[in-house]
Design a protein around this motif. Structure first.
Motif, PDB file in Angstrom:
ATOM      1  N   VAL A   1       0.629  -1.674  -0.014  1.00 53.99           N
ATOM      2  CA  VAL A   1      -0.227   0.370   0.272  1.00 53.99           C
ATOM      3  C   VAL A   1       0.963   1.203  -0.169  1.00 53.99           C
ATOM      4  O   VAL A   1       1.717   1.183   0.856  1.00 53.99           O
TER       5      VAL A   1
ATOM      6  N   SER B   1       0.560   5.411   0.346  1.00 53.00           N
ATOM      7  CA  SER B   1      -0.302   6.944   0.578  1.00 53.00           C
ATOM      8  C   SER B   1       0.837   7.735  -0.097  1.00 53.00           C
ATOM      9  O   SER B   1       1.653   7.785  -0.260  1.00 53.00           O
ATOM     10  N   TYR B   2      -0.176   8.431  -0.891  1.00 54.66           N
ATOM     11  CA  TYR B   2       0.365   9.633  -1.745  1.00 54.66           C
ATOM     12  C   TYR B   2      -0.649  11.324  -1.239  1.00 54.66           C
ATOM     13  O   TYR B   2      -1.390  10.853  -0.335  1.00 54.66           O
TER      14      TYR B   2
ATOM     15  N   LYS C   1      -5.154  13.771   0.222  1.00 55.44           N
ATOM     16  CA  LYS C   1      -4.551  12.210   0.556  1.00 55.44           C
ATOM     17  C   LYS C   1      -5.170  10.912  -0.192  1.00 55.44           C
ATOM     18  O   LYS C   1      -6.152  10.829  -0.882  1.00 55.44           O
ATOM     19  N   LYS C   2      -4.450   9.989  -1.081  1.00 55.72           N
ATOM     20  CA  LYS C   2      -4.814   9.089  -1.718  1.00 55.72           C
ATOM     21  C   LYS C   2      -4.360   8.023  -1.265  1.00 55.72           C
ATOM     22  O   LYS C   2      -2.756   8.073  -0.835  1.00 55.72           O
ATOM     23  N   GLU C   3      -4.594   7.022  -2.208  1.00 56.76           N
ATOM     24  CA  GLU C   3      -3.952   5.648  -1.812  1.00 56.76           C
ATOM     25  C   GLU C   3      -3.754   4.649  -3.318  1.00 56.76           C
ATOM     26  O   GLU C   3      -4.979   4.513  -3.543  1.00 56.76           O
TER      27      GLU C   3
ATOM     28  N   ARG D   1      -3.150   0.506  -3.627  1.00 55.87           N
ATOM     29  CA  ARG D   1      -2.539  -1.141  -2.921  1.00 55.87           C
ATOM     30  C   ARG D   1      -2.760  -1.526  -4.813  1.00 55.87           C
ATOM     31  O   ARG D   1      -3.482  -1.589  -5.923  1.00 55.87           O
TER      32      ARG D   1
ATOM     33  N   VAL E   1      -9.032   8.941   0.283  1.00 48.17           N
ATOM     34  CA  VAL E   1      -9.134   8.881   1.718  1.00 48.17           C
ATOM     35  C   VAL E   1      -9.481   9.784   2.416  1.00 48.17           C
ATOM     36  O   VAL E   1      -9.279  10.596   1.917  1.00 48.17           O
TER      37      VAL E   1
ATOM     38  N   ALA F   1       4.886  10.313  -2.955  1.00 47.86           N
ATOM     39  CA  ALA F   1       4.191   9.000  -2.175  1.00 47.86           C
ATOM     40  C   ALA F   1       4.854   9.498  -0.133  1.00 47.86           C
ATOM     41  O   ALA F   1       5.962  10.014  -0.654  1.00 47.86           O
TER      42      ALA F   1
ATOM     43  N   LYS G   1       4.601   7.228   2.574  1.00 47.87           N
ATOM     44  CA  LYS G   1       4.576   6.092   3.170  1.00 47.87           C
ATOM     45  C   LYS G   1       4.788   4.919   1.967  1.00 47.87           C
ATOM     46  O   LYS G   1       3.773   4.993   1.338  1.00 47.87           O
TER      47      LYS G   1
END
Length: 262
Positions: free
Chosen positions: A30, A32-33, A73-75, A77, A88, A207, A209
């Motif tokens: 995953v 996180s952006y 916030k975006k994610e 996967r 997110v 990104a 994380k």
């Protein structure tokens, strides 16, 4: 005893080698952006400069009250050849949120890509109207450079690309994550794209994380509803231009579509 030490050393060596291989060639996880939209530049360049005399004062009046940028916030996967990229939940200033919606700068879309079959689907909720874009992933022409940048703990290499709709993009990819995907529908590099800059759209994705995990689940429930209308990118753009052309300059509407269909 000497032979016992040798055996233990060999076992530990195999274990650490396996761990290193997994760390170096991650296949699921995953990311996180932060999606940064440079709000004042967007309104100046894409709304004020392209507007007519009737709507220009309205957009000009917005600029003093806008922040320099807005961060969403975006994610992403990823698992094997599949990726799901989406929003997110976060607390945003209500006025900023209303401005983003008013200018149609982010539809909180969820994108599914199969990088092997080239299947692409994007779920959009545009002011209550649900649409699924069903198309193929973009075939981007990349030129890899010798420039590097550290992003989220990864040494990422820069590549410059041109999308099929002639948008210039800059991607920073991590070879340690051999997934050729990235934010939105940007793909095609020999590693996951952890940094993406789209100068003409005044937007970037970086990104913050990266979590490597074998337990990643790709939620595709939004795409399962067969009652939701399906259309291609071209069909959605045509429909949106026809619907919004009476309220905005056509060039501005096309900008919104390029941003929405990135």
């Amino acid at each position: 005893m000497k032979y016992l030490y040798i055996v233990v050393a060999l076992v530990l060596g195999v274990f650490f080698k396996a761990e290193a291989q997994y760390a170096m060639f991650a296949e699921s996880g995953v990311v996180s952006y932060d999606k940064t939209m440079y709000m004042k530049n967007i309104v100046r360049k894409q709304y004020v400069e392209k507007s007519d005399e009737r709507s220009r004062p309205f957009f000009q009046a917005m600029i003093p009250n806008l922040p320099e940028n807005a961060v969403l916030k975006k994610e992403l996967r990823f698992k094997g050849d599949e990726t799901v990229f989406g929003p997110v939940k976060q607390e945003l200033d209500m006025k900023l949120k209303q401005t983003i919606m008013q200018l149609a700068l982010d539809f909180e879309a969820t994108t599914f890509s199969n990088l092997k079959t080239k299947e692409f689907q994007r779920y959009n909720d545009i002011v209550g109207q649900k649409i699924i874009i069903k198309d193929s992933v973009k075939n981007i022409k990349w030129k890899i450079t010798d420039e590097y940048r550290e992003i989220a703990g990864y040494n990422c290499r820069r590549a410059n690309g041109i999308t099929p709709d002639s948008i210039y993009v800059v991607g920073y990819y991590a070879v340690e994550i051999p997934i050729d995907g990235g934010p939105e529908s940007i793909n095609g590099l020999p590693g996951l794209i952890l940094g993406l800059v789209v100068p003409s759209q005044h937007v970037s994705y970086f990104a913050t994380k990266v979590e490597i995990s074998n337990a990643v689940v790709l939620d595709k429930k939004l795409l399962d509803n067969q009652k939701i209308k399906r259309m291609t990118r071209a069909e959605m753009e045509k429909q949106f231009v026809e619907a919004m052309g009476n309220f905005m300059n056509v060039e501005t509407v096309k900008y919104i579509m390029k941003l929405a269909l990135l």
